[in-house]
Design a protein around this motif. Sequence first.
Motif, PDB file in Angstrom:
ATOM      1  N   PHE A 253       0.856  -1.202   0.000  1.00  0.00           N
ATOM      2  CA  PHE A 253       0.000   0.000   0.000  1.00  0.00           C
ATOM      3  C   PHE A 253       0.878   1.232   0.000  1.00  0.00           C
ATOM      4  CE2 PHE A 253      -2.389   3.552   1.324  1.00  0.00           C
ATOM      5  CZ  PHE A 253      -3.720   3.288   1.005  1.00  0.00           C
ATOM      6  N   GLU A 254       0.630   2.084  -0.969  1.00  0.00           N
ATOM      7  CA  GLU A 254       1.294   3.393  -0.944  1.00  0.00           C
ATOM      8  C   GLU A 254       0.256   4.459  -1.209  1.00  0.00           C
ATOM      9  OE1 GLU A 254       4.759   4.210  -3.366  1.00  0.00           O
ATOM     10  OE2 GLU A 254       4.962   5.969  -2.086  1.00  0.00           O
ATOM     11  N   ASP A 255       0.378   5.581  -0.511  1.00  0.00           N
ATOM     12  CA  ASP A 255      -0.546   6.686  -0.746  1.00  0.00           C
ATOM     13  C   ASP A 255      -0.089   7.442  -1.982  1.00  0.00           C
ATOM     14  OD1 ASP A 255      -2.430   8.583  -0.685  1.00  0.00           O
ATOM     15  OD2 ASP A 255      -1.852   9.479   1.225  1.00  0.00           O
TER      16      ASP A 255
ATOM     17  N   GLN B  70      -1.320   9.367 -10.641  1.00  0.00           N
ATOM     18  CA  GLN B  70      -0.020   9.883 -11.063  1.00  0.00           C
ATOM     19  C   GLN B  70       0.815   8.800 -11.730  1.00  0.00           C
ATOM     20  OE1 GLN B  70      -0.759  10.311  -7.427  1.00  0.00           O
ATOM     21  NE2 GLN B  70      -2.040  11.870  -8.381  1.00  0.00           N
ATOM     22  N   TRP B  71       0.524   7.538 -11.353  1.00  0.00           N
ATOM     23  CA  TRP B  71       1.412   6.431 -11.746  1.00  0.00           C
ATOM     24  C   TRP B  71       0.552   5.283 -12.247  1.00  0.00           C
ATOM     25  CZ3 TRP B  71       6.781   5.451  -9.935  1.00  0.00           C
ATOM     26  CH2 TRP B  71       7.223   4.146 -10.176  1.00  0.00           C
ATOM     27  N   ALA B  72       0.939   4.727 -13.376  1.00  0.00           N
ATOM     28  CA  ALA B  72       0.270   3.523 -13.878  1.00  0.00           C
ATOM     29  C   ALA B  72       1.360   2.585 -14.399  1.00  0.00           C
ATOM     30  CB  ALA B  72      -0.694   3.883 -14.999  1.00  0.00           C
TER      31      ALA B  72
ATOM     32  N   ALA C  27       3.171  -3.641  -7.298  1.00  0.00           N
ATOM     33  CA  ALA C  27       3.112  -2.212  -6.938  1.00  0.00           C
ATOM     34  C   ALA C  27       2.810  -1.332  -8.139  1.00  0.00           C
ATOM     35  CB  ALA C  27       4.459  -1.789  -6.340  1.00  0.00           C
ATOM     36  N   PRO C  28       2.163  -0.170  -7.868  1.00  0.00           N
ATOM     37  CA  PRO C  28       1.429   0.186  -6.659  1.00  0.00           C
ATOM     38  C   PRO C  28       0.040  -0.474  -6.638  1.00  0.00           C
ATOM     39  CG  PRO C  28       2.183   2.168  -7.846  1.00  0.00           C
ATOM     40  CD  PRO C  28       2.331   0.995  -8.768  1.00  0.00           C
ATOM     41  N   LEU C  29      -0.663  -0.217  -5.532  1.00  0.00           N
ATOM     42  CA  LEU C  29      -1.902  -0.951  -5.268  1.00  0.00           C
ATOM     43  C   LEU C  29      -3.143  -0.292  -5.878  1.00  0.00           C
ATOM     44  CD1 LEU C  29      -3.266  -3.260  -3.649  1.00  0.00           C
ATOM     45  CD2 LEU C  29      -3.323  -1.723  -1.682  1.00  0.00           C
TER      46      LEU C  29
ATOM     47  N   GLY D  96      13.922   2.191   5.822  1.00  0.00           N
ATOM     48  CA  GLY D  96      14.095   2.909   4.560  1.00  0.00           C
ATOM     49  C   GLY D  96      13.366   2.221   3.423  1.00  0.00           C
ATOM     50  N   ASN D  97      13.238   2.952   2.323  1.00  0.00           N
ATOM     51  CA  ASN D  97      12.574   2.375   1.143  1.00  0.00           C
ATOM     52  C   ASN D  97      13.612   2.092   0.069  1.00  0.00           C
ATOM     53  OD1 ASN D  97      10.520   1.666  -0.764  1.00  0.00           O
ATOM     54  ND2 ASN D  97      10.650   3.725  -1.592  1.00  0.00           N
ATOM     55  N   GLU D  98      13.609   2.873  -0.995  1.00  0.00           N
ATOM     56  CA  GLU D  98      14.537   2.599  -2.103  1.00  0.00           C
ATOM     57  C   GLU D  98      15.817   3.395  -1.893  1.00  0.00           C
ATOM     58  OE1 GLU D  98      12.445   3.518  -5.716  1.00  0.00           O
ATOM     59  OE2 GLU D  98      11.764   1.458  -5.939  1.00  0.00           O
ATOM     60  N   GLN D  99      16.531   3.136  -0.785  1.00  0.00           N
ATOM     61  CA  GLN D  99      17.768   3.882  -0.557  1.00  0.00           C
ATOM     62  C   GLN D  99      18.907   3.175  -1.275  1.00  0.00           C
ATOM     63  OE1 GLN D  99      14.815   5.163   1.836  1.00  0.00           O
ATOM     64  NE2 GLN D  99      16.341   6.325   0.808  1.00  0.00           N
TER      65      GLN D  99
ATOM     66  N   GLY E  50       9.524  -6.747  -3.184  1.00  0.00           N
ATOM     67  CA  GLY E  50       8.649  -5.758  -2.533  1.00  0.00           C
ATOM     68  C   GLY E  50       7.858  -4.882  -3.464  1.00  0.00           C
ATOM     69  N   GLU E  51       8.365  -4.663  -4.665  1.00  0.00           N
ATOM     70  CA  GLU E  51       7.621  -3.859  -5.649  1.00  0.00           C
ATOM     71  C   GLU E  51       7.959  -4.410  -7.016  1.00  0.00           C
ATOM     72  OE1 GLU E  51       8.029   0.416  -5.469  1.00  0.00           O
ATOM     73  OE2 GLU E  51       8.323   0.358  -3.305  1.00  0.00           O
ATOM     74  N   TYR E  52       6.962  -4.894  -7.713  1.00  0.00           N
ATOM     75  CA  TYR E  52       7.206  -5.288  -9.099  1.00  0.00           C
ATOM     76  C   TYR E  52       5.947  -5.099  -9.911  1.00  0.00           C
ATOM     77  CZ  TYR E  52       4.995  -9.745  -7.822  1.00  0.00           C
ATOM     78  OH  TYR E  52       4.126 -10.699  -7.380  1.00  0.00           O
TER      79      TYR E  52
ATOM     80  N   GLY F 193       4.273   2.924   2.202  1.00  0.00           N
ATOM     81  CA  GLY F 193       4.908   3.037   0.876  1.00  0.00           C
ATOM     82  C   GLY F 193       6.264   2.418   0.970  1.00  0.00           C
ATOM     83  N   GLY F 194       7.065   2.642   0.001  1.00  0.00           N
ATOM     84  CA  GLY F 194       7.134   3.577  -1.076  1.00  0.00           C
ATOM     85  C   GLY F 194       7.868   4.882  -0.706  1.00  0.00           C
ATOM     86  N   CYS F 195       8.005   5.637  -1.775  1.00  0.00           N
ATOM     87  CA  CYS F 195       8.678   6.936  -1.653  1.00  0.00           C
ATOM     88  C   CYS F 195       7.985   7.848  -0.651  1.00  0.00           C
ATOM     89  CB  CYS F 195       8.742   7.614  -3.009  1.00  0.00           C
ATOM     90  SG  CYS F 195       9.759   6.725  -4.170  1.00  0.00           S
ATOM     91  N   ILE F 196       6.706   7.561  -0.359  1.00  0.00           N
ATOM     92  CA  ILE F 196       5.974   8.402   0.584  1.00  0.00           C
ATOM     93  C   ILE F 196       6.651   8.362   1.963  1.00  0.00           C
ATOM     94  CG2 ILE F 196       4.334   6.678   1.491  1.00  0.00           C
ATOM     95  CD1 ILE F 196       2.921   9.811   0.154  1.00  0.00           C
TER      96      ILE F 196
ATOM     97  N   TYR G 236      11.478  -4.324  -9.035  1.00  0.00           N
ATOM     98  CA  TYR G 236      11.685  -4.317 -10.486  1.00  0.00           C
ATOM     99  C   TYR G 236      10.417  -3.912 -11.220  1.00  0.00           C
ATOM    100  CZ  TYR G 236      11.796  -9.014  -8.442  1.00  0.00           C
ATOM    101  OH  TYR G 236      11.659 -10.080  -7.609  1.00  0.00           O
ATOM    102  N   TYR G 237      10.504  -2.757 -11.824  1.00  0.00           N
ATOM    103  CA  TYR G 237       9.476  -2.270 -12.743  1.00  0.00           C
ATOM    104  C   TYR G 237      10.110  -2.416 -14.131  1.00  0.00           C
ATOM    105  CZ  TYR G 237       7.341  -0.083  -8.633  1.00  0.00           C
ATOM    106  OH  TYR G 237       6.761   0.157  -7.413  1.00  0.00           O
ATOM    107  N   MET G 238       9.755  -3.454 -14.836  1.00  0.00           N
ATOM    108  CA  MET G 238      10.471  -3.806 -16.068  1.00  0.00           C
ATOM    109  C   MET G 238       9.488  -4.241 -17.150  1.00  0.00           C
ATOM    110  SD  MET G 238      13.668  -3.401 -15.134  1.00  0.00           S
ATOM    111  CE  MET G 238      14.834  -4.332 -16.065  1.00  0.00           C
TER     112      MET G 238
HETATM  113  O1  AHR Z   1       5.241   2.377  -6.435  1.00  0.00           O
HETATM  114  C1  AHR Z   1       5.604   3.654  -6.800  1.00  0.00           C
HETATM  115  C2  AHR Z   1       7.040   3.981  -6.402  1.00  0.00           C
HETATM  116  O2  AHR Z   1       7.943   3.182  -7.081  1.00  0.00           O
HETATM  117  C3  AHR Z   1       7.359   3.717  -4.967  1.00  0.00           C
HETATM  118  O3  AHR Z   1       7.013   4.762  -4.174  1.00  0.00           O
HETATM  119  C4  AHR Z   1       8.832   3.578  -4.975  1.00  0.00           C
HETATM  120  O4  AHR Z   1       9.298   2.776  -3.935  1.00  0.00           O
HETATM  121  C5  AHR Z   1       9.119   3.060  -6.339  1.00  0.00           C
HETATM  122  O5  AHR Z   1      10.103   3.808  -6.971  1.00  0.00           O
END
Ligand code: AHR
Length: 658
Positions: free
Chosen positions: A45-47, A516-518, A506-508, A376-379, A463-465, A244-247, A436-438
């Motif tokens: 879950f990310e806002d 903002q994101w798809a 991700a995201p949910l 931390g998140n994506e550090q 954690g996020e794909y 989240g996430g970057c939030i 991985y967003y690929m």
């Molecule tokens: O899911 C959207 C963003 O993608 C997350 O906030 C971040 O962790 C990643 O870069």
Amino acid sequence: MKHIANFIASLSLFINVYSQSPAVITVKANQPIAPIQSTMWGIFFEDINFAADGGIYAELVKNRSFEFYKSLMGWREDSSSRYSNNSRSGYTTIINRSKDNPSNPRFARINVLADRGYGLTNEGFRGMGIKKGVTYHFSMLASQHDGSNAIVRVELKDSKGNIIGNAVVKPSGKEWKKYSAEITSTATEQKGSMTVWFEGKGTLDIDMVSLFPGDTWKNRPGGLRADLVQLLADIKPGFIRFPGGCIVEGHELTTRYQWKKTVGKVEEREMIINRWNREFDHRPAPDYFQSFGLGFFEYFQLSEDVGAEPLPILNCGMACQFNSAELVPLDELDPYIQDALDLIEFANGGTNTKWGKLRADMGHPAPFNLKMMGVGNEQWGPQYVDRYKIFAKAIHEKYPDIKLISSVGPFASGELFGFLDKEMREMKADILDEHYYMPPDFFLSNAKRYDNYDRNGPKIFAGEYASHIRGTEGVKRNTWQAALSEAAFMTGLERNADVVYMCSYAPLFSHVDAWQWAPDLIWFDNLNSYGTPNYYVQKLFSVNKGTHVVPVLLNNEAITGQDSLYATACIDKNTNELIVKIVNVSSVGKSREFLIEGVKKLNKKAAMTVLKSDNPGQLNSSDNPQAVAPVETVIDIPGRKLKLDIAASSVTVLKVKM
Ligand code: AHR
């Protein structure tokens, strides 16, 4: 001669077909390779995309406490024909009392000049979704000035301005009090609004102007949207990662997520700008803020409601490295670490502890049984290593049983990933969070990604794909092609359940008018919601999780793309079932023989669930939410040898009692 030639031709065709006939797929049901963690398939879950305010948090009023940087954003003065003439009937000023109330400094002062009334209309989050027959709970904090006799008339309106429900409240007295009213709507409206009329004469101060539907999840006042929670519950998630996430990181440190500011009384939770408000120039969202009505208590409660382990992620003294990249000096990290320790006390501590008591005061004396937490998140980089070490030492010293999730950067490979992967393994970190967003090809060719991971090293949290395909109009979409490639990849996650302990798409959530994101797993408007094809892939894997992986082999090898097939199998020791998942990524259906070894007997019937589409670009939508959706049938099982027709472009789950 001609006959002989024909005979030879048919014979060679026969031999050809025979020699090409595919080998039998073998399932070794009595050879468990690895237990599958109860946390295997979860939710992230990310806002983002109005997931919280305007989304799962059912509040319908935007900017209810006038704290947006434009204090009347979301509100407009109304001049309905019912009340209008040329003279001004009132005005609003915004008062800041930050000394007395630093977490909710502003309120609105309404000066009513004429009996005919002065109105403020709230537009909601891209409109207000209002349903016929549902009762809405209106409330506001108000303080009536001496000599003032202002009363408040609340109207719900459809998009044309017709009144579809109303109520009156009569504030009295100077001290701030909460006033409430119930309004039952006479119509359904996707883009409704609420007008608050002030009638009489005088001055009234107002704050926390709120409207909630009565049909929230579990009918909790001030609660969550039931349809959206239900979609989550239906997945039977093993965990919920939040917020989240970057939030978590914030654009800069001041806008990082601070859990302590999200608990306690709702009117005392300090609102901030949402970091996605200004992240993408092509999708601006100037009205995106975080009211924190959905705060950490509610996240824990949501996790409990849907039977998921809570997984909070905390800021580790680093703002988003794609943005300001601000760092907290190492010798000033204490408050951040204290936040982490206090959170464990909030979740698990006795009601005699400071934070455990707050949890009890909020209505949950029993512990939430927190077992893990993300640092931390994506550090990335050495700066993360330095900070992670300090966090890990402090947390493990006090709470040795809490497992920590650590970052290995935002990418699946490359320098940033390589550096942290090595460092974290050397440190013997508990669980590494890979993202991985690929494109689909990555997912198809990475079904073996974890086959050679160190079995004795840290465990993996995917954690996020999400499979990303850029559509013709530039927008990445939740197409069937994307979902199918994720399913193929997920067979590899399950096959490696001895290393991969947790996974989440991700995201949910995403609001159709405010994203903002798809792509995203679940889309919704103000009234309805639907799962994407990717949602159904997640659901199929999660609800058919099993307890132990068993081998499913073709020519003695795992099935990882040979002949466009991907497969995984598991048994469920609790229900004594065998579950085989087969993904066919080719556009041709396949008929395959299966041999189930290691079982005395199989039930004569099995459940077969198929998710498929002939159209790689197929989407689900509000109008056609089930365009791609699982279809369940019961098939006959002749014995331990069986033949399955595997549809083209499909995910098939076979479940049979042993
Ligand atoms: O899911 C959207 C963003 O993608 C997350 O906030 C971040 O962790 C990643 O870069």
